[in-house]
Design a protein around this motif. Structure first.
Motif, PDB file in Angstrom:
ATOM      1  N   ALA A 176     -11.832  15.376  -3.519  1.00 12.92           N
ATOM      2  CA  ALA A 176     -10.916  14.226  -3.538  1.00 12.92           C
ATOM      3  C   ALA A 176      -9.472  14.663  -3.336  1.00 12.92           C
ATOM      4  O   ALA A 176      -9.085  15.766  -3.722  1.00 12.92           O
ATOM      5  N   VAL A 177      -8.705  13.770  -2.752  1.00 14.36           N
ATOM      6  CA  VAL A 177      -7.273  14.005  -2.555  1.00 14.36           C
ATOM      7  C   VAL A 177      -6.534  13.636  -3.843  1.00 14.36           C
ATOM      8  O   VAL A 177      -6.761  12.581  -4.422  1.00 14.36           O
ATOM      9  N   ILE A 178      -5.670  14.536  -4.292  1.00 15.53           N
ATOM     10  CA  ILE A 178      -4.844  14.306  -5.482  1.00 15.53           C
ATOM     11  C   ILE A 178      -3.405  14.131  -4.999  1.00 15.53           C
ATOM     12  O   ILE A 178      -3.056  14.605  -3.915  1.00 15.53           O
ATOM     13  N   GLY A 179      -2.581  13.464  -5.798  1.00 16.83           N
ATOM     14  CA  GLY A 179      -1.280  13.009  -5.302  1.00 16.83           C
ATOM     15  C   GLY A 179      -0.182  14.013  -5.019  1.00 16.83           C
ATOM     16  O   GLY A 179       0.942  13.872  -5.487  1.00 16.83           O
TER      17      GLY A 179
ATOM     18  N   ILE B 205      -1.984  -0.710   3.739  1.00 17.82           N
ATOM     19  CA  ILE B 205      -1.658   0.360   4.693  1.00 17.82           C
ATOM     20  C   ILE B 205      -1.787   1.671   3.939  1.00 17.82           C
ATOM     21  O   ILE B 205      -1.052   1.924   2.983  1.00 17.82           O
ATOM     22  N   GLN B 206      -2.774   2.442   4.348  1.00 18.50           N
ATOM     23  CA  GLN B 206      -3.164   3.615   3.564  1.00 18.50           C
ATOM     24  C   GLN B 206      -2.553   4.899   4.124  1.00 18.50           C
ATOM     25  O   GLN B 206      -2.623   5.151   5.326  1.00 18.50           O
ATOM     26  N   LEU B 207      -2.007   5.713   3.228  1.00 19.87           N
ATOM     27  CA  LEU B 207      -1.476   7.013   3.642  1.00 19.87           C
ATOM     28  C   LEU B 207      -2.604   7.887   4.188  1.00 19.87           C
ATOM     29  O   LEU B 207      -2.445   8.595   5.184  1.00 19.87           O
TER      30      LEU B 207
ATOM     31  N   TYR C  97     -10.885   7.597  -4.781  1.00 17.91           N
ATOM     32  CA  TYR C  97      -9.926   8.526  -4.172  1.00 17.91           C
ATOM     33  C   TYR C  97      -9.973   8.481  -2.649  1.00 17.91           C
ATOM     34  O   TYR C  97     -10.892   7.912  -2.057  1.00 17.91           O
ATOM     35  N   GLY C  98      -9.023   9.200  -2.047  1.00 17.16           N
ATOM     36  CA  GLY C  98      -9.167   9.605  -0.664  1.00 17.16           C
ATOM     37  C   GLY C  98     -10.105  10.802  -0.680  1.00 17.16           C
ATOM     38  O   GLY C  98      -9.997  11.652  -1.567  1.00 17.16           O
ATOM     39  N   VAL C  99     -11.065  10.877   0.247  1.00 12.50           N
ATOM     40  CA  VAL C  99     -12.065  11.947   0.202  1.00 12.50           C
ATOM     41  C   VAL C  99     -12.070  12.700   1.539  1.00 12.50           C
ATOM     42  O   VAL C  99     -11.965  12.087   2.606  1.00 12.50           O
TER      43      VAL C  99
ATOM     44  N   GLY D 130       0.812  -1.219   0.000  1.00 11.46           N
ATOM     45  CA  GLY D 130       0.000   0.000   0.000  1.00 11.46           C
ATOM     46  C   GLY D 130       0.845   1.267   0.000  1.00 11.46           C
ATOM     47  O   GLY D 130       2.044   1.236   0.289  1.00 11.46           O
ATOM     48  N   LEU D 131       0.182   2.365  -0.341  1.00 12.60           N
ATOM     49  CA  LEU D 131       0.870   3.658  -0.453  1.00 12.60           C
ATOM     50  C   LEU D 131       1.463   4.096   0.888  1.00 12.60           C
ATOM     51  O   LEU D 131       2.579   4.617   0.953  1.00 12.60           O
ATOM     52  N   GLY D 132       0.702   3.877   1.963  1.00  7.59           N
ATOM     53  CA  GLY D 132       1.194   4.265   3.291  1.00  7.59           C
ATOM     54  C   GLY D 132       2.476   3.519   3.622  1.00  7.59           C
ATOM     55  O   GLY D 132       3.454   4.102   4.099  1.00  7.59           O
TER      56      GLY D 132
ATOM     57  N   GLN E 123      -4.820  21.932 -14.019  1.00 12.92           N
ATOM     58  CA  GLN E 123      -5.575  20.815 -14.581  1.00 12.92           C
ATOM     59  C   GLN E 123      -4.813  19.524 -14.277  1.00 12.92           C
ATOM     60  O   GLN E 123      -3.647  19.398 -14.618  1.00 12.92           O
ATOM     61  N   ARG E 124      -5.506  18.592 -13.616  1.00 13.24           N
ATOM     62  CA  ARG E 124      -4.841  17.342 -13.250  1.00 13.24           C
ATOM     63  C   ARG E 124      -5.183  16.247 -14.254  1.00 13.24           C
ATOM     64  O   ARG E 124      -6.330  16.124 -14.689  1.00 13.24           O
ATOM     65  N   TYR E 125      -4.187  15.491 -14.623  1.00 17.02           N
ATOM     66  CA  TYR E 125      -4.386  14.341 -15.511  1.00 17.02           C
ATOM     67  C   TYR E 125      -4.032  13.072 -14.756  1.00 17.02           C
ATOM     68  O   TYR E 125      -2.980  13.004 -14.117  1.00 17.02           O
TER      69      TYR E 125
ATOM     70  N   VAL F 123     -11.394   9.826   4.271  1.00 21.26           N
ATOM     71  CA  VAL F 123     -11.690   8.403   4.065  1.00 21.26           C
ATOM     72  C   VAL F 123     -11.061   7.935   2.759  1.00 21.26           C
ATOM     73  O   VAL F 123     -11.197   8.604   1.734  1.00 21.26           O
ATOM     74  N   GLU F 124     -10.417   6.789   2.812  1.00 20.13           N
ATOM     75  CA  GLU F 124      -9.827   6.237   1.590  1.00 20.13           C
ATOM     76  C   GLU F 124     -10.861   5.398   0.844  1.00 20.13           C
ATOM     77  O   GLU F 124     -11.453   4.485   1.413  1.00 20.13           O
ATOM     78  N   LYS F 125     -11.070   5.730  -0.406  1.00 17.84           N
ATOM     79  CA  LYS F 125     -11.966   4.996  -1.303  1.00 17.84           C
ATOM     80  C   LYS F 125     -13.297   4.600  -0.653  1.00 17.84           C
ATOM     81  O   LYS F 125     -13.614   3.415  -0.502  1.00 17.84           O
ATOM     82  N   PRO F 126     -14.090   5.617  -0.260  1.00 19.24           N
ATOM     83  CA  PRO F 126     -15.393   5.310   0.347  1.00 19.24           C
ATOM     84  C   PRO F 126     -16.371   4.798  -0.711  1.00 19.24           C
ATOM     85  O   PRO F 126     -16.194   5.083  -1.898  1.00 19.24           O
TER      86      PRO F 126
ATOM     87  N   LEU G 246       4.934  13.131  -3.656  1.00 16.96           N
ATOM     88  CA  LEU G 246       4.380  13.364  -4.994  1.00 16.96           C
ATOM     89  C   LEU G 246       4.114  12.021  -5.663  1.00 16.96           C
ATOM     90  O   LEU G 246       5.013  11.179  -5.729  1.00 16.96           O
ATOM     91  N   LEU G 247       2.900  11.827  -6.120  1.00 19.68           N
ATOM     92  CA  LEU G 247       2.572  10.618  -6.873  1.00 19.68           C
ATOM     93  C   LEU G 247       2.698  10.956  -8.358  1.00 19.68           C
ATOM     94  O   LEU G 247       1.897  11.746  -8.886  1.00 19.68           O
ATOM     95  N   PRO G 248       3.716  10.411  -9.034  1.00 19.48           N
ATOM     96  CA  PRO G 248       3.988  10.831 -10.415  1.00 19.48           C
ATOM     97  C   PRO G 248       2.867  10.523 -11.405  1.00 19.48           C
ATOM     98  O   PRO G 248       2.805  11.143 -12.467  1.00 19.48           O
ATOM     99  N   ASP G 249       1.956   9.618 -11.056  1.00 15.05           N
ATOM    100  CA  ASP G 249       0.800   9.335 -11.926  1.00 15.05           C
ATOM    101  C   ASP G 249      -0.089  10.551 -12.106  1.00 15.05           C
ATOM    102  O   ASP G 249      -0.769  10.703 -13.113  1.00 15.05           O
ATOM    103  N   ASP G 250      -0.145  11.373 -11.067  1.00 12.41           N
ATOM    104  CA  ASP G 250      -0.949  12.592 -11.143  1.00 12.41           C
ATOM    105  C   ASP G 250      -0.080  13.693 -11.738  1.00 12.41           C
ATOM    106  O   ASP G 250       0.849  14.174 -11.095  1.00 12.41           O
ATOM    107  N   VAL G 251      -0.373  14.049 -12.979  1.00 16.52           N
ATOM    108  CA  VAL G 251       0.390  15.109 -13.641  1.00 16.52           C
ATOM    109  C   VAL G 251      -0.488  16.352 -13.653  1.00 16.52           C
ATOM    110  O   VAL G 251      -1.662  16.286 -14.026  1.00 16.52           O
TER     111      VAL G 251
HETATM  112  C1  G1P Z   1      -3.863   7.184  -4.163  1.00 12.25           C
HETATM  113  C2  G1P Z   1      -4.341   7.556  -2.743  1.00 12.25           C
HETATM  114  C3  G1P Z   1      -5.681   8.267  -2.815  1.00 12.25           C
HETATM  115  C4  G1P Z   1      -5.605   9.467  -3.732  1.00 12.25           C
HETATM  116  C5  G1P Z   1      -5.072   9.056  -5.127  1.00 12.25           C
HETATM  117  C6  G1P Z   1      -4.826  10.279  -5.990  1.00 12.25           C
HETATM  118  O1  G1P Z   1      -4.754   6.202  -4.667  1.00 12.25           O
HETATM  119  O2  G1P Z   1      -4.419   6.389  -1.958  1.00 12.25           O
HETATM  120  O3  G1P Z   1      -6.060   8.692  -1.520  1.00 12.25           O
HETATM  121  O4  G1P Z   1      -6.879  10.066  -3.847  1.00 12.25           O
HETATM  122  O5  G1P Z   1      -3.837   8.317  -5.009  1.00 12.25           O
HETATM  123  O6  G1P Z   1      -4.404   9.936  -7.261  1.00 12.25           O
HETATM  124  P1  G1P Z   1      -4.412   5.286  -5.955  1.00 12.25           P
HETATM  125  O7  G1P Z   1      -4.743   6.105  -7.144  1.00 12.25           O
HETATM  126  O8  G1P Z   1      -2.948   4.958  -5.868  1.00 12.25           O
HETATM  127  O9  G1P Z   1      -5.298   4.092  -5.827  1.00 12.25           O
END
Ligand code: G1P
Length: 299
Positions: free
Chosen positions: A205-208, A231-233, A173-175, A112-114, A256-258, A192-195, A132-137
């Motif tokens: 929503a939480v972005i990376g 284990i969730q961040l 997402y995390g919300v 998990g991310l955490g 703008q998020r991709y 909350v993670e992925k409600p 920084l989560l590189p998937d979120d540009v």
């Molecule tokens: C992760 C986080 C999530 C967040 C998201 C943003 O999820 O766990 O809280 O909202 O990134 O991109 P994942 O996309 O890795 O499942």
């Protein structure tokens, strides 16, 4: 409140990238190319612009191409120098990282991310850090993390990038559960993670992009399993909400998020970044106009 400067950033890049198989069979997802730069380069540039000096990568097996990417390439540099290709040489040099500025730790199991972030705990030490989560540009005039660092200087605590999403998408997402909405920022009273769609506390929503207190690392030490058994961040950050915690803010970034973790998102980013490049926009724009016109004619 005066907060400590954020100089360290963690980049979780241990994921297997199965959504992009077979491409990711032999190349890490973070090396996949958006126009002419690997995804990870966008995140690095954003972190640099925000004042980050130490770059910590949480990797896994099969990610050695990433380590090579940040290294100097003397043979290539010499060839370009000899050929007088100074512009290309500068482009190449801009990807080099100084010795000691970059560190790699391994996550040996996908938990998990955490857990991935926790793997960087010794390198982060007792100071605030960015994730920084590189998937979120994120395309923006002022880089997203820089916007957040500026806001964080006022708030301290913990800050997560936030964006409104359609209610049906909140479960990806995390919300944030909003306590007080100040416009560009919200104070959270829960996270909350992925409600489930019907249980999401909001559609924010939480972005990376995160700026976190070192206390989040202590919370991760507990290794509490959350959504999906991982284990969730999000859960470790949520523990900082309430009178005992350091506080959590959601920051509505301008940009703008991709979602480059999905194929459709990656394609959208490719179009947007291609169109925004002065050297490509005209030719590429005309091509797109043509495609649209042909599609309309066929309908
Ligand atoms: C992760 C986080 C999530 C967040 C998201 C943003 O999820 O766990 O809280 O909202 O990134 O991109 P994942 O996309 O890795 O499942």
């Amino acid at each position: 409140m005066k907060s400590r400067k954020v100089t360290k950033a963690v980049f979780p890049v241990a994921g297997m990238g199965t959504r992009f198989l077979p491409a990711t069979k032999s190349i890490p997802k973070e090396i996949m190319t958006l126009v002419d730069r690997p995804l990870i380069q966008y995140a690095i540039d954003e972190a640099r612009a925000a004042g980050i000096k130490e770059f910590i990568f949480v990797t896994s097996r099969g990610k050695s191409a990433l380590e090579d990417y940040f290294d100097h390439a003397p043979e290539l540099e010499n060839t370009l120098k000899r050929a007088g290709k100074t512009e290309l040489l500068e482009t190449l040099k801009s990807t080099n990282m100084d010795s000691g500025a970059i560190a790699y730790v391994r996550q040996n199991r996908p938990m998990g991310l955490g857990h991935a972030v926790w793997c960087a705990r010794r390198l982060v030490g007792n100071e605030p850090f960015a994730v920084l989560l590189p998937d979120d540009v994120i395309a923006s005039e002022k880089p997203c993390l820089q916007q957040m660092v500026e806001a964080y200087e006022e708030t301290g605590g913990n800050m997560v990038a936030a964006m409104e999403v359609p209610p049906a998408k909140a479960s990806s997402y995390g919300v944030l559960d909003i306590d007080e909405d100040m416009g560009s920022m919200v104070r959270a009273k829960g996270m909350v993670e992925k409600p489930k769609a019907e249980e999401a506390p909001s559609n924010l929503a939480v972005i990376g992009r995160y700026i976190l207190s070192p206390k989040v690392m202590n919370n991760l030490n507990k290794m509490k399993q959350g959504a999906g058994g991982e284990i969730q961040l999000t859960d470790a950050i949520a523990e900082e909400i309430g009178s005992e915690g350091t506080g959590v803010y959601g920051f509505r970034f301008r940009g703008q998020r991709y979602d480059c973790g999905s194929k459709a998102g990656f394609l959208q980013a490719t179009v947007a970044f291609g169109l925004s490049r002065p050297d490509l926009s005209e030719e590429f724009g005309l091509y797109l106009d043509d495609v649209v016109a042909q599609q309309k004619a066929a309908q």
